[in-house]
Design an enzyme around this catalytic site. Sequence first.
Site, PDB file in Angstrom:
ATOM      1  N   GLU A 178     -12.448   3.136  -1.527  1.00  0.00           N
ATOM      2  CA  GLU A 178     -11.914   4.244  -2.322  1.00  0.00           C
ATOM      3  C   GLU A 178     -11.615   3.818  -3.754  1.00  0.00           C
ATOM      4  O   GLU A 178     -11.844   4.580  -4.692  1.00  0.00           O
ATOM      5  CB  GLU A 178     -10.623   4.779  -1.690  1.00  0.00           C
ATOM      6  CG  GLU A 178     -10.846   5.517  -0.373  1.00  0.00           C
ATOM      7  CD  GLU A 178      -9.527   5.878   0.303  1.00  0.00           C
ATOM      8  OE1 GLU A 178      -8.462   5.712  -0.324  1.00  0.00           O
ATOM      9  OE2 GLU A 178      -9.581   6.305   1.468  1.00  0.00           O
ATOM     10  N   VAL A 179     -11.049   2.648  -3.910  1.00  0.00           N
ATOM     11  CA  VAL A 179     -10.635   2.196  -5.242  1.00  0.00           C
ATOM     12  C   VAL A 179     -11.602   1.107  -5.709  1.00  0.00           C
ATOM     13  O   VAL A 179     -11.714   0.057  -5.061  1.00  0.00           O
ATOM     14  CB  VAL A 179      -9.186   1.667  -5.227  1.00  0.00           C
ATOM     15  CG1 VAL A 179      -8.784   1.185  -6.618  1.00  0.00           C
ATOM     16  CG2 VAL A 179      -8.226   2.742  -4.734  1.00  0.00           C
ATOM     17  N   HIS A 196      -6.970  -5.865   1.956  1.00  0.00           N
ATOM     18  CA  HIS A 196      -5.832  -5.336   2.701  1.00  0.00           C
ATOM     19  C   HIS A 196      -5.308  -6.452   3.594  1.00  0.00           C
ATOM     20  O   HIS A 196      -6.085  -7.136   4.270  1.00  0.00           O
ATOM     21  CB  HIS A 196      -6.256  -4.183   3.612  1.00  0.00           C
ATOM     22  CG  HIS A 196      -6.794  -2.983   2.907  1.00  0.00           C
ATOM     23  ND1 HIS A 196      -6.086  -1.805   2.773  1.00  0.00           N
ATOM     24  CD2 HIS A 196      -8.000  -2.765   2.312  1.00  0.00           C
ATOM     25  CE1 HIS A 196      -6.835  -0.919   2.132  1.00  0.00           C
ATOM     26  NE2 HIS A 196      -7.994  -1.468   1.840  1.00  0.00           N
ATOM     27  N   HIS A 247     -10.128  -5.470  -3.703  1.00  0.00           N
ATOM     28  CA  HIS A 247      -8.832  -5.665  -3.058  1.00  0.00           C
ATOM     29  C   HIS A 247      -9.036  -6.061  -1.611  1.00  0.00           C
ATOM     30  O   HIS A 247      -9.973  -5.621  -0.959  1.00  0.00           O
ATOM     31  CB  HIS A 247      -7.955  -4.412  -3.141  1.00  0.00           C
ATOM     32  CG  HIS A 247      -8.618  -3.153  -2.667  1.00  0.00           C
ATOM     33  ND1 HIS A 247      -9.529  -2.470  -3.440  1.00  0.00           N
ATOM     34  CD2 HIS A 247      -8.522  -2.465  -1.511  1.00  0.00           C
ATOM     35  CE1 HIS A 247      -9.956  -1.404  -2.768  1.00  0.00           C
ATOM     36  NE2 HIS A 247      -9.375  -1.384  -1.590  1.00  0.00           N
ATOM     37  N   ASP A 249       0.841  -1.196   0.000  1.00  0.00           N
ATOM     38  CA  ASP A 249       0.000   0.000   0.000  1.00  0.00           C
ATOM     39  C   ASP A 249       0.878   1.249   0.000  1.00  0.00           C
ATOM     40  O   ASP A 249       1.901   1.308   0.669  1.00  0.00           O
ATOM     41  CB  ASP A 249      -0.921  -0.007   1.227  1.00  0.00           C
ATOM     42  CG  ASP A 249      -2.077   0.969   1.079  1.00  0.00           C
ATOM     43  OD1 ASP A 249      -3.227   0.502   0.918  1.00  0.00           O
ATOM     44  OD2 ASP A 249      -1.846   2.200   1.119  1.00  0.00           O
ATOM     45  N   ILE A 250       0.449   2.248  -0.756  1.00  0.00           N
ATOM     46  CA  ILE A 250       1.230   3.483  -0.890  1.00  0.00           C
ATOM     47  C   ILE A 250       1.234   4.290   0.412  1.00  0.00           C
ATOM     48  O   ILE A 250       2.145   5.087   0.646  1.00  0.00           O
ATOM     49  CB  ILE A 250       0.695   4.308  -2.085  1.00  0.00           C
ATOM     50  CG1 ILE A 250       1.750   5.243  -2.626  1.00  0.00           C
ATOM     51  CG2 ILE A 250      -0.582   5.051  -1.735  1.00  0.00           C
ATOM     52  CD1 ILE A 250       1.419   5.815  -4.003  1.00  0.00           C
ATOM     53  N   ASN A 260     -13.062  -3.577   1.868  1.00  0.00           N
ATOM     54  CA  ASN A 260     -14.145  -2.598   1.889  1.00  0.00           C
ATOM     55  C   ASN A 260     -14.992  -2.761   0.635  1.00  0.00           C
ATOM     56  O   ASN A 260     -14.464  -2.762  -0.481  1.00  0.00           O
ATOM     57  CB  ASN A 260     -13.569  -1.179   1.947  1.00  0.00           C
ATOM     58  CG  ASN A 260     -12.835  -0.908   3.247  1.00  0.00           C
ATOM     59  OD1 ASN A 260     -13.330  -1.245   4.312  1.00  0.00           O
ATOM     60  ND2 ASN A 260     -11.656  -0.320   3.153  1.00  0.00           N
TER      61      ASN A 260
HETATM   62  P1  AMP Z   1      -9.945   1.180   0.104  1.00  0.00           P
HETATM   63  O1  AMP Z   1     -10.373   2.341   0.969  1.00  0.00           O
HETATM   64  O2  AMP Z   1     -10.229  -0.146   0.747  1.00  0.00           O
HETATM   65  O3  AMP Z   1     -10.494   1.295  -1.300  1.00  0.00           O
HETATM   66  O4  AMP Z   1      -8.371   1.239   0.045  1.00  0.00           O
HETATM   67  C1  AMP Z   1      -7.648   1.745  -1.036  1.00  0.00           C
HETATM   68  C2  AMP Z   1      -6.178   1.663  -0.676  1.00  0.00           C
HETATM   69  O5  AMP Z   1      -5.434   1.840  -1.856  1.00  0.00           O
HETATM   70  C3  AMP Z   1      -5.702   2.724   0.329  1.00  0.00           C
HETATM   71  O6  AMP Z   1      -5.142   2.075   1.453  1.00  0.00           O
HETATM   72  C4  AMP Z   1      -4.650   3.503  -0.469  1.00  0.00           C
HETATM   73  O7  AMP Z   1      -3.565   3.936   0.326  1.00  0.00           O
HETATM   74  C5  AMP Z   1      -4.231   2.489  -1.523  1.00  0.00           C
HETATM   75  N1  AMP Z   1      -3.682   3.037  -2.752  1.00  0.00           N
HETATM   76  C6  AMP Z   1      -4.211   4.014  -3.531  1.00  0.00           C
HETATM   77  N2  AMP Z   1      -3.434   4.243  -4.598  1.00  0.00           N
HETATM   78  C7  AMP Z   1      -2.399   3.370  -4.508  1.00  0.00           C
HETATM   79  C8  AMP Z   1      -1.237   3.109  -5.305  1.00  0.00           C
HETATM   80  N3  AMP Z   1      -0.998   3.784  -6.450  1.00  0.00           N
HETATM   81  N4  AMP Z   1      -0.375   2.152  -4.894  1.00  0.00           N
HETATM   82  C9  AMP Z   1      -0.608   1.464  -3.754  1.00  0.00           C
HETATM   83  N5  AMP Z   1      -1.664   1.664  -2.954  1.00  0.00           N
HETATM   84  C10 AMP Z   1      -2.553   2.607  -3.323  1.00  0.00           C
END
Ligand code: AMP
Length: 121
Positions: free
Chosen positions: A99-100, A106, A104, A33-34, A91
């Site tokens: 968010e994404v 974690h 995924h 994770d970034i 999530n």
């Molecule tokens: P979620 O809220 O479960 O969708 O988590 C999205 C996760 O993606 C967050 O923990 C971010 O820090 C992570 N994230 C977003 N962009 C990147 C990226 N380019 N590389 C790695 N992790 C990312």
Amino acid sequence: MAYDPNNVFAKILRGEIPCKKAYEDAHVLAFHDIKPQTPVHVLVIPKGAYVSSDDFGANASDAELAAFMRAISKLGRQLGVATGGYRMLANHGSDANQEVPHFHVHLFGGRPLGRMISAKT
Ligand code: AMP
């Protein structure tokens, strides 16, 4: 919800933006994770285009589903957290603040994680 091919994880899968890879096989990619919230914080994603856990669980093939869990198990061992313990979290949707919009999981570990939701550095 339709899959958005411009989400950040789709771009990582296409090699359009970099990631710090932790694991890869035919169906699965995992990368750090970034913004890590624990000493070990890895994201495990299917290579297929699935919006969330709901989509993945309903529509992924048996091979994709099996590969995903196998990958998490391998990663836990590879990252050195299988003995001490780790937490998996996914999530799905707005109530969970996803968010994404690419499924995924974690994988948090590397220190005692407290009870359930709390995950601070
Ligand atoms: P979620 O809220 O479960 O969708 O988590 C999205 C996760 O993606 C967050 O923990 C971010 O820090 C992570 N994230 C977003 N962009 C990147 C990226 N380019 N590389 C790695 N992790 C990312």
